[in-house]
Each structure stands twice: as structure tokens, then as C-alpha cells.
Motif scaffolding. Sequence first.
Motif, PDB file in Angstrom:
ATOM      1  N   ARG B  89       0.729  -1.530   0.085  1.00 20.76           N
ATOM      2  CA  ARG B  89       0.106  -0.065   0.308  1.00 20.76           C
ATOM      3  C   ARG B  89       0.852   0.926  -0.034  1.00 20.76           C
ATOM      4  NH1 ARG B  89      -3.092  -2.999   4.359  1.00 20.76           N
ATOM      5  NH2 ARG B  89      -1.351  -2.956   5.596  1.00 20.76           N
ATOM      6  N   ILE B  91       0.262   5.202   1.130  1.00 20.47           N
ATOM      7  CA  ILE B  91      -1.092   6.298   1.792  1.00 20.47           C
ATOM      8  C   ILE B  91      -0.868   7.782   1.918  1.00 20.47           C
ATOM      9  CG2 ILE B  91      -2.408   6.723   4.323  1.00 20.47           C
ATOM     10  CD1 ILE B  91      -2.133   3.344   4.271  1.00 20.47           C
ATOM     11  N   VAL B 101       3.506  11.679   3.100  1.00 16.89           N
ATOM     12  CA  VAL B 101       3.098  10.062   1.847  1.00 16.89           C
ATOM     13  C   VAL B 101       3.947   8.812   2.921  1.00 16.89           C
ATOM     14  CG1 VAL B 101       3.308   8.565  -0.127  1.00 16.89           C
ATOM     15  CG2 VAL B 101       3.081  10.975  -0.326  1.00 16.89           C
ATOM     16  N   PHE B 102       2.965   7.675   2.651  1.00 14.65           N
ATOM     17  CA  PHE B 102       3.651   6.744   3.101  1.00 14.65           C
ATOM     18  C   PHE B 102       3.913   5.000   2.629  1.00 14.65           C
ATOM     19  CE2 PHE B 102       1.518   9.341   6.497  1.00 14.65           C
ATOM     20  CZ  PHE B 102       2.586   9.630   7.219  1.00 14.65           C
ATOM     21  N   ASN B 103       5.408   5.050   2.303  1.00 16.09           N
ATOM     22  CA  ASN B 103       5.297   3.936   1.624  1.00 16.09           C
ATOM     23  C   ASN B 103       5.380   2.420   1.760  1.00 16.09           C
ATOM     24  OD1 ASN B 103       4.639   5.629  -1.321  1.00 16.09           O
ATOM     25  ND2 ASN B 103       6.590   5.984  -0.705  1.00 16.09           N
ATOM     26  N   GLU B 104       5.077   1.167   2.124  1.00  7.40           N
ATOM     27  CA  GLU B 104       5.062   0.438   2.539  1.00  7.40           C
ATOM     28  C   GLU B 104       6.298  -0.411   1.906  1.00  7.40           C
ATOM     29  OE1 GLU B 104       1.806  -2.405   2.956  1.00  7.40           O
ATOM     30  OE2 GLU B 104       0.618  -1.032   4.620  1.00  7.40           O
ATOM     31  N   PRO B 105       7.256  -1.070   2.684  1.00  7.53           N
ATOM     32  CA  PRO B 105       8.344  -1.802   2.080  1.00  7.53           C
ATOM     33  C   PRO B 105       8.002  -2.524   0.564  1.00  7.53           C
ATOM     34  CG  PRO B 105       7.647  -2.868   3.411  1.00  7.53           C
ATOM     35  CD  PRO B 105       6.861  -1.728   3.560  1.00  7.53           C
TER      36      PRO B 105
END
Lengths: 309, 309
Positions: B89, B91, B101-105
Motif C-alpha cells: 500500500r 498512503i 506519504v507512507f510507502n510500504e516496503p
Amino acid sequence: MIVIVCANPALDITYAVPSLRHGGSHRVRQVREQAGGKGINVARVLKQIGTDSVVVGFAGGPIGEAVHADLDTAKISHKLTPIKAHTRRSIAVVDADDATVFNEPGPVVTPSEWQSLTEQFAAHVAGASVVVLAGSLPRGVAEDAYAHLVHTAHDAGAPVIVDADGHALRHAIAAGPYLVKPNVAEAAELFDGALESTEDVLAAADALRARGASAVIISRGSRGLVAVTEDGSAFSAHSRQTVCGNPTGAGDALTAAIARGVAHSHDWTARLNEAIALAAACVAVDAAGHFDEATRDEIKQTVEIKVLR
Amino acid sequence: MIVIVCANPALDITYAVPSLRHGGSHRVRQVREQAGGKGINVARVLKQIGTDSVVVGFAGGPIGEAVHADLDTAKISHKLTPIKAHTRRSIAVVDADDATVFNEPGPVVTPSEWQSLTEQFAAHVAGASVVVLAGSLPRGVAEDAYAHLVHTAHDAGAPVIVDADGHALRHAIAAGPYLVKPNVAEAAELFDGALESTEDVLAAADALRARGASAVIISRGSRGLVAVTEDGSAFSAHSRQTVCGNPTGAGDALTAAIARGVAHSHDWTARLNEAIALAAACVAVDAAGHFDEATRDEIKQTVEIKVLR
């Protein structure tokens, strides 16, 4: 069997980042994900203390499927009514300093979906030792929905514990549940003004009994709790030892301890002792619904219960 | 048919909040959700300009299912190889001031899963007019993975456009693709020092051609782009009119325009005109992969193309 209603479950997602920067782009170091919502947290703690329960609630869309799958993995029994709208997520971004939380508004539940849940509830409540109604009501559901479930449980002879707030709590209290368990902020919301002293909190608990609840526990964070029992006796309880950590879910651990105590007909002293110890042991662990057993055993030796009346 | 490889797709989630507070608990006002990742954004823009494509990629877990479902809704053809790990995901928390923004690995892909994707790719590339390799490679996949796909496409006679960065781009260039399209920061990463002037950018584009790419476009945000074609001609292109908004996905709109131009054998002037206009029209719209048609038509009248060589 303890029957738990979790009408607005969530997928709780925790992101570990080195440092949250407003306007920044973050590579998330670690992602944790588990089914959440107060009722599911209660069921998770009950599982860890060896008490089976069944969660009645809603699940919709891919997020609902993830909630489903996680409950299966945790071996928590559940009967989740399928809904058309999608189950909500709650995201906690944790950095070195703090946790920043984003709660999605959640699904709108239709009248026929709510009807299905009440039928599931009625089917399960027949053999229930205790019923727990925990957490917020989803959008689309009437404010007095919990009150109806309290009546259904009473007809089946099951005592009801309510952990809710606002209008849902207000209506539930009027239906005469066995016990309500607001925290001090939630209790204050039902009255005018803050509840500072133990006398204030005790007076609020008495007022909630006057409105319909047989017994009341008002939790006060690290200051412990005030309880007024069904015969009007009053206690305060707290631990002499403070536990540092994440208080999310501590209230759910408290509810789990009380539900188990009621199911096993433990006396109030035993219930309160277990409740304080479990809540503190939950603070020691990052994820809601989990607790540290060594901390629980240690805190149990430090709980002070005072008879207020 | 344009074949697009999107090896690391994402579920792009956007949360609207009034104001992000570090350590705060936020009620999200609005949740938007769509399948994302550069390759899927390219396919979405192509769809809107009436050009069909097929997305080859991976999908795993409930998030992968959501990506699947969203592509079906958008009527974008796809062949997503199932993987055991879960699709990532991304977000974006948008408040009045900024996007955070938060980027999952993202998932780790196994060698046999990658093998399945390459087989899907080989099957689709046979009839491809153009191939687009867009975005990051998932964890677990070799750095030279795109280089192998470039060779497969060449064997099938299909020109390849690469939109990647870092080692994946470096290896892809050495395999001799038709065109690479880094932005100025991504191009600078492959050399020492920043690329400030048009002369710097042109020199970098020439160097990338010397390393193996037939043609190069280096995008420069609101400053437009520099292109060097397969016969060594060089152009700069920009719009006299600036569009304010969200630049996320503008590079993907540019790639879509170029891919369509190559598929239809348009000349370079037409390709660059469309690319500048589509990228600007994408900035005018909040969500990546979407663009405003009126802005596109308006900007088309304001594009200036200069022959540099």
C-alpha cells in the motif's frame, strides 16, 4: 461462552518510521497488521487468558476478508455478517517520539444488515455466560441499537457489559445492563464538567447506576479505577507500580478481565485485581489486545483495593 | 497492443484530513483508493486517451485482490501473476498544506514467481506494438531483471520504453531499449553532480544513449523536457503556461503519451506536444493516472518545441 459484539471492527495497521515529517515521503520500515476494534481486542485478551469467546460483527470487502483471516489465525471464533460496504482501517504511524493515528470513517451499515447481526446475536446469546457490547456503532445504525441488544440478552438471561461512549452508551445504560465501563473522559461527557477527584468519579458512577446500569466501573488511566457494584458497594483500585508504554487497548484488557470474572462468578476483589493487572500488562506491550504475562503476574502483587463505601 | 510491466503495483490510498498533527488522532474525512504503481498509472492514462493496453505484474493477498478489482472496474486489461506475499500500500495523507506519504516496503517475490511473470510477458509481447517497463522492481528480484525483459521484447520485435531508476535503470539501458525516460533527479543519480542547465541535461541524455538507449527523454518538471531521438536529433519542449496542482503521476502521463506516439508511429514533434500537454493536464487533477481533458487541449496550444541539434 462469552458473546462479544464488535459492530465496527477495523484492520489495525501500524507503520514504523524513523521520524514523521509533515509533507515528507516515508519508507515504512515495518508493517504490522491485525484485526482490531474494541470487541476484537477483548476477544484476543480472553484467548490469551484461556477463555473462549465468539465475536459477532460485520465484515465487508477485502479489508473485511483480512479481518476474517486474522481472526482465523488467532483462533478467535467469529460470526461476521457480510456487508456491502468495506470494513474500516485504522493506521498508527509510530516514530521515536509518538504515535500518529488515522481512523477511517468506516462503512455505512444498511437496516437489513443490522437485522442480520441482531439475528446472529439472538442465536448466540441463548447459551452465553456473559455478553460484551464493545466499541462504536457503525454509521447507519440507530443510536439505541445497543439498548435493543441489552433487552435481547436479558430475555436470554445473560448479563451484559457495555464499553461504549456518547449516545450509544447513554441509550444502553437506560436499557439496564449489568455493567458499564466508561473511562473518565467518556463518563465526563455524559455529565457537565470534569471528573477530577475520587469523590467526583464515585458520584458519576452512582449517577450512571441511577440511570439504569446495575454496576459501574470508571477507569482513570494510571490512577486505576472506581467501581460501584450491583449492591451499591464502592471500591477504588490501582497499582502501586506504574507501567510505561502504549495505553491503547488497556481498557479492552480491563473489560476482558471483568467479563471473565463475571462468567466465572469471581467476587469483586478478584475481578478488580485481575482487571488492574491485565490493563497494566497490556500497556507494557505495543499492540492492542496483547499483554505481557510476567508484568501481569508482577502487577497482581502490587494492586491496592480500597473500600470506599 | 501496448504491453506494460508493473512489477511492483500498489494500492494507492489517499486520506483527506483537516490538518496533520504529529502525535494526534485524526478522523479521516474522505478515503480514496485506487490501483497504482507507475505501470498502472500509464495504463489508466492510455485508457482515457482511447488506447488499450495490458498490464503484466504481480498481485498477492487481500491488497492484491483490491488492485485486481480496481483494474476490472477501470476496464484495464491485466494479467497479474499471483504471489504469496502481499501487494504493498501507499498512503498519502493530504491536508490543507501538503501531502505526507507512507510507502510500504512491498512484497518479496520468489524466483519461481518472477519466472511466471517472464512467461506471461513472453506470451503477451508476441503481438505488442510497444512495451513499457515502469516503476521499481519488487524485493527478491535481480537488479538486471528489466534487462532480460528488454531482450525478450527485442526478440519479439517490440520497441521498449523504460521508466525506472537506480540499478534497474542502469542495467536496462545496457540492454539497449528503444527509449528511457528518467526525470532529472533520476538521471543525475546515474552521473556525478546535478543537471542544472539545458546543456547539462542534453549531455546526460547523450551519455545515456552512449550506454545503450536508442532515444532518451529527460523530464524536468515545470521546465519541460529534453529529448534526444534515435537519429541523434535533440529537442527541448515545455509549455508557456504553468499548471498548479499535484505533480504525482505526471511522469506516467508523459510515458503514456510517448508510448501511444510510438505505437502509432507519430513523429517526434507530435509525441512531445502530446507528452507535455498530458503531463500538465495530469498535474491539474489530484489522483495519479487521471487528467483533465480541457487542460490537455488548452496546453497543447502553448507547447514550445525547440530544435537543439
